[in-house]
Scaffold this motif. Structure first.
Motif, PDB file in Angstrom:
ATOM      1  N   ARG A  61       0.668  -1.141   0.169  1.00 29.99           N
ATOM      2  CA  ARG A  61       0.105   0.062  -0.009  1.00 29.99           C
ATOM      3  C   ARG A  61       0.730   1.244   0.005  1.00 29.99           C
ATOM      4  NH1 ARG A  61      -5.418  -1.262   0.578  1.00 29.99           N
ATOM      5  NH2 ARG A  61      -5.690  -3.148   1.916  1.00 29.99           N
ATOM      6  N   ALA A 108       1.734   1.647  -3.391  1.00 31.00           N
ATOM      7  CA  ALA A 108       0.642   2.233  -4.319  1.00 31.00           C
ATOM      8  C   ALA A 108       0.195   3.521  -3.917  1.00 31.00           C
ATOM      9  CB  ALA A 108      -0.746   1.260  -3.791  1.00 31.00           C
ATOM     10  N   ALA A 109       0.728   4.138  -2.821  1.00 35.10           N
ATOM     11  CA  ALA A 109       0.343   5.546  -2.205  1.00 35.10           C
ATOM     12  C   ALA A 109       1.176   6.658  -3.006  1.00 35.10           C
ATOM     13  CB  ALA A 109       0.252   5.814  -0.724  1.00 35.10           C
ATOM     14  N   ALA A 118       1.571   7.949  -9.431  1.00 31.28           N
ATOM     15  CA  ALA A 118       1.998   7.169 -10.246  1.00 31.28           C
ATOM     16  C   ALA A 118       3.459   7.220 -10.998  1.00 31.28           C
ATOM     17  CB  ALA A 118       0.797   7.029 -11.577  1.00 31.28           C
ATOM     18  N   ALA A 168       6.134   6.173  -8.637  1.00 32.21           N
ATOM     19  CA  ALA A 168       6.311   4.735  -8.751  1.00 32.21           C
ATOM     20  C   ALA A 168       6.731   4.186  -9.649  1.00 32.21           C
ATOM     21  CB  ALA A 168       4.733   4.068  -8.319  1.00 32.21           C
ATOM     22  N   SER A 172       1.109  -3.261  -6.896  1.00 26.52           N
ATOM     23  CA  SER A 172       0.760  -1.909  -6.462  1.00 26.52           C
ATOM     24  C   SER A 172      -0.178  -1.198  -7.380  1.00 26.52           C
ATOM     25  CB  SER A 172       2.146  -1.231  -6.143  1.00 26.52           C
ATOM     26  OG  SER A 172       2.910  -1.095  -7.425  1.00 26.52           O
ATOM     27  N   ARG A 208      -3.322   0.602  -6.249  1.00 26.37           N
ATOM     28  CA  ARG A 208      -3.665   2.160  -6.624  1.00 26.37           C
ATOM     29  C   ARG A 208      -4.976   2.359  -7.416  1.00 26.37           C
ATOM     30  NH1 ARG A 208       0.483   2.690  -9.315  1.00 26.37           N
ATOM     31  NH2 ARG A 208       1.952   3.272  -7.904  1.00 26.37           N
ATOM     32  N   ASP A 209      -5.400   1.634  -8.396  1.00 24.78           N
ATOM     33  CA  ASP A 209      -6.615   1.869  -9.218  1.00 24.78           C
ATOM     34  C   ASP A 209      -7.807   1.217  -8.739  1.00 24.78           C
ATOM     35  OD1 ASP A 209      -6.184  -0.854  -9.852  1.00 24.78           O
ATOM     36  OD2 ASP A 209      -5.515  -0.531 -11.952  1.00 24.78           O
TER      37      ASP A 209
END
Lengths: 491, 464
Positions: free
Chosen positions: A263, A266-267, A270, A273, A313, A317-318
């Motif tokens: 997470r 994912a935070a 984009a 990441a 991730s 995220r989505d």
């Protein structure tokens, strides 16, 4: 009498014939094996990812995936009430082994035995999966010593002799079909008569194919299809399924702690990441704001691989996956393990009785041939009658010769033939190419049409000899489906 | 560091060019336009490196990333099927796309594809050849790579970080080393495999024994670094080190070429001097039918029994095929018998061509020495690179066609043997004709020089 009943009756007769002889115990063993779960062996070259896939199938990290001694020993995993590990040495009695399990794989202490003194290790483990199938992890074929490879082949050699395994998952890495190594993997001289009726190919480490690109599994699927269409491969396996083994193993053993760490990835925005996950090295060292220690990042890489971290991730995220169970499900789906389980279900478990009868009958024949006894000739003849006459075996035989290219015909006719005789699965809807939700009326109509079509082909004087034989079997398959429908209606 | 600057005549090449220009002027001053013309025709060939490695190692991606353009097609399903030459030049991207189907296997057969791209890296004369995957020793595609190498100056061997170098990769590397000493190894996909360093270190140990260096390189990092102009990321990609290595190879090769030019210039000066210094050269017999060099040439060619060599090399392959056919049902075993037969034959033919090339090179040296001995100091020909000038640098052999049906193993072998023997005999004839022509021309030239020298009226030249 059903195939199972006929086989069981034969086994009883055989035990009577050999009663009191040293072979009695072997036959009792064959008979009890007949009632045990299906035995599925995992075979393939070193580093093909056998242990990883085994863990993914069991749903626990049991098999050691590194290259320690035990990965060089044939290891059986079977269901039971207690946790137990027993070594079967080549000489001497089986002895229980000490084992520990610190969070990850089983660590087995060979207790003074050398790896090459052990014939096999038997791991008994209470598990849902193992209740339906006993799994056999084999040493890699080809790259280790000749002797170790031979052991693996003896276990799975899919010719018409008695083998300890009923079915085989053959793992292969993405090699080129014209690679000399690839060809020799499939045409080891040990394997005189490859038989595709009980083997499925697995394109393991599928995430490698497009080097972890987003569409890597789509690419893997196309490569698997290409492999499966290759004549060399068709002779040995029924189909080829791509699986990202590591991701599958992690998906079925995913922990909340891991999801919490993902997470954090994912935070990140984009673009950040993406830049972080450009390489494994960058993920190890960049973006200090992530709040993960080097060890934690290393753990994630070891468990997911770069592709897995990217995928997981992104899913978080989505919002495709919101919870840990949701993520586990999504990853399992995308890893290809679900598709593999579906194929194994359709080709192995639905055909369980046939595969087990085949193993038992071949074992009995092997005995009657090598150790004749008064009355054994009749047993052998009866086994031969069942093998030659029972319709499921005829289907397997046609399937086998079809895949070896022994039945000439138009491609679309051959494809239909393969389906009708159960090549893609035994369920009537699958055989008839209908939607799985098709009702009895629809199935009956389709089966009737197919029956007429195959009767016409079987009786057409222009049809070739091989196709006539195959078409007659297809006719029986259609009749069988219609008979089953009638039986269900009357009960 | 980014790519090499465009058109930088490296030091050696500039020096060689200056040397040659001065010699040309000198020739013209002394009334020898023929010698000047010869020097002008002498042209530097550039440096060609073949990119070799197993299927899917990332060869095409490496080439594309080096030249910063999608020249070679990359496909998950289809591999590179024919050697693809990428040299400096202007070519629209559509031309690359159009060539993709010819290059990727499964397309129509072609034995070589030539493409051009205006990349900085290639501007100073570097040419890259993207070879088909090696596929283990004894595969036809592997033979194609080695054949391309025979006409090149060195190799980049590509291996991926998925695994340590395999036994068959090492086998292929050793064969590569037999053909060229200029070999470096590139470790690809280091971004994708978390434990690539373990693979890297193991490979370094293995390659160290062979004296080959290993360069780690990640294409995705390089691509992004170029797109975002990020020097730190570029350094991380490892590509600058690869480019640096290529520049060093190029420099080294340019130095060798400069040495060759210097040799040639020295020979021309010798002739200019001889024009005035020598009065009586024993040159008139050089063109005679029984000159020693002619006898050596004839005897040497007669001793090269190409048919026997082809027969021995293909015989072993054929025996294996027969054995395989005998040990199993041909219907079942044919596909792998055919693949092995095809691969084995391709190897045998390639090895035969290499054998012929080596023998002809040795013969050329010997003939040149005989000629020089008879002509005396007049010729003073630098013998260092005689062989290269006389022997073909064309790729060895053409692709070997695959066998068609299982009942024609012997027919296939016979056809192949005949074709190979015919190609070799033609090459011998060509060699003999060209060698004789060169030497006779040279002899005539020498006679003229001697005649001129006898009536020399150019005292100015004696100063030199």
């Amino acid at each position: 009498m059903s195939l199972v009943e006929r086989t069981r009756a034969l086994l009883r007769t055989a035990i009577e014939v050999y009663r009191g002889s040293p072979h009695e115990a072997r036959l009792v063993g064959i008979a009890s094996r007949f009632d045990e779960p299906l035995r599925v062996a995992l075979a393939g070259r070193v580093k093909a990812g056998k242990s990883t896939l085994l863990n993914a199938l069991i749903g626990e990290r049991l098999a050691a995936t590194d290259r320690r001694e035990c990965t060089r020993i044939v290891t059986w995993y079977e269901d039971g009430h207690t946790y137990r590990v027993v070594a079967h040495p080549k000489e001497g009695d089986p002895s229980p082994l000490r084992f520990t399990r610190n969070g990850a794989a089983l660590r087995i202490d060979l207790g003074g035995l050398r790896a090459d003194e052990v014939e096999q290790i038997m791991v008994t483990w209470p598990s849902q999966t193992l209740r339906t199938a006993t799994l056999i992890d084999t040493p890699g074929i080809g790259s280790l010593s000749e002797r170790v490879s031979r052991r693996a082949w003896e276990l799975v050699a899919p010719d018409d002799t008695e083998t300890p395994a009923d079915a085989v998952l053959y793992l292969m890495r993405h090699l080129h079909v014209h690679d000399v190594e690839f060809l020799s993997a499939f045409h080891d001289t040990e394997v005189a008569q490859p038989n595709p009726v009980n083997a499925v190919g697995v394109l393991s480490r599928a995430d490698e194919i497009a080097v972890g690109r987003g569409d890597t599994m789509t690419s893997a699927l196309r490569v698997a299809d290409q492999f499966a269409a290759e004549p060399t491969v068709r002779r040995v396996v029924q189909t080829v399924v791509p699986v990202a083994g590591l991701l599958a193993e992690t998906a079925v053993t995913l922990t909340e702690v891991e999801v919490a760490r993902l997470r954090k990835v994912a935070a990140l925005p984009a673009t950040v990441a993406e830049s972080l996950l450009l390489s494994a090295d960058r993920f190890r060292t960049k973006a200090p704001e992530l709040g993960l220690s080097t060890d934690q990042r290393e753990d994630l890489l070891a468990r997911f691989g770069l592709f897995g971290v990217r995928l997981a991730s992104a899913l978080l995220r989505d919002g495709t996956a919101a919870t840990a169970p949701g993520l586990a499900l999504a990853l399992a789906e995308r890893s290809g393990i679900r598709a593999l389980q579906g194929v194994v279900g359709a080709l192995f478990f639905e055909r369980r009785d046939v595969l087990k009868s085949r193993s038992a009958l071949l074992a009995v024949q092997a005995l009657t041939r090598t150790a004749p006894a008064p009355g054994s000739a009749a047993v052998e003849a009866q086994a031969e009658r069942i093998l030659a006459g029972a319709h499921p075996f005829q289907e397997l035989r046609v399937l086998s010769s079809l895949r070896a290219g022994g039945v000439p015909g138009r491609p679309e006719v051959l494809a239909e033939l393969e389906r009708v005789i159960g090549g893609a699965g035994g369920a009537p809807a699958v055989r008839l190419g209908l939607d799985p939700a098709a009702g009895p009326a629809e199935i009956a109509a389709a089966a009737g049409t197919a029956l007429t079509r195959w009767q016409r082909r079987a009786e057409n004087p222009l049809t070739g000899r091989e196709m006539v034989v195959a078409a007659r079997v297809a006719v029986r398959s259609c009749e069988g489906m219609l008979a089953d429908l009638r039986r269900h209606r009357s009960t | 560091m980014t790519a090499a600057p465009p058109t930088p005549p490296p030091g050696f090449r500039a020096h060689a060019d200056a040397l040659r220009a001065a010699a040309v002027r000198e020739c013209l001053r002394h009334g020898r336009p023929d010698l000047a013309g010869r020097l002008e025709r002498y042209e530097a060939g550039g440096t060609t490196l073949v990119v070799l490695g197993d299927f899917g190692a990332g060869k095409s991606t490496l080439v594309n990333t080096l030249v910063d353009a999608p020249v070679c097609p990359v496909d998950d399903l289809r591999s590179t099927g024919v050697p693809t030459t990428v040299r400096f030049g202007q070519q629209p991207a559509e031309a690359w796309t159009a060539a993709a189907d010819r290059i990727l296997e499964g397309g129509s057969p072609a034995d070589r594809v030539d493409l051009a791209v205006a990349a900085d890296l290639l501007a100073s004369g570097l040419t890259l050849v993207d070879a088909p995957g090696a596929g283990g020793l004894g595969s036809a595609s592997g033979a194609a790579g080695l054949a391309a190498l025979a006409a090149a100056d060195g190799a980049l061997f590509v291996t991926s970080a998925a695994d340590e170098l395999t036994v068959s990769e090492y086998g292929y590397l050793r064969r590569t080393l037999d053909l060229t000493a200029t070999v470096a190894c590139v470790l690809t996909k280091t971004d994708f495999y978390p434990n690539w360093r373990v693979v890297h270190d193991a490979d370094v140990r293995g390659l160290g024994v062979l004296g080959i260096r290993l360069l780690a390189a990640s294409a995705p990092l390089r691509v992004l670094a170029r797109a975002t102009d990020d020097p730190e990321l570029d350094a991380e990609s490892g590509y600058p080190a690869v480019v640096e290595y290529l520049s060093a190879v190029l420099d080294h090769h340019a130095a060798q070429e400069a040495a060759a030019v210097a040799d040639e210039v020295a020979g021309v000066y010798d002739q200019l001097i001889a024009q005035y210094a020598r009065r009586d050269a024993p040159v008139h017999d050089l063109a005679a039918g029984d000159a020693p060099w002619r006898r050596r040439l004839a005897a040497g060619l007669a001793a090269l029994d190409v048919a026997a060599d082809v027969g021995t090399r293909t015989g072993a392959v054929l025996d294996t095929a027969h054995e395989a056919m005998a040990s199993g049902d041909p219907v079942d075993t044919w596909p792998q018998v055919a693949t092995r037969l095809h691969g084995g034959m391709a190897y045998a033919v390639t090895e035969h061509h290499l054998w012929r090339r080596d023998r002809l090179a040795a013969l050329a040296e010997a003939v040149a020495e005989d000629f020089a001995a008879q002509a005396g100091t007049v010729v003073a020909h630098p013998t260092g690179q005689v062989a290269d000038r006389y022997v073909d640098r064309e790729p060895v052999g053409s692709p070997v066609p695959a066998p068609a049906a299982y009942d024609t193993v012997d027919g296939y072998a016979t056809t192949l043997r005949e074709a190979t023997t015919a190609v070799s005999r033609a090459a011998l004839d060509r060699f003999a004709a060209r060698t004789a022509e060169r030497h006779v021309r040279r002899a005539a030239e020498l006679s003229r020089t001697a005649a001129l020298a006898r009536g020399a009226t150019h005292p100015a030249a004696v100063d030199r």
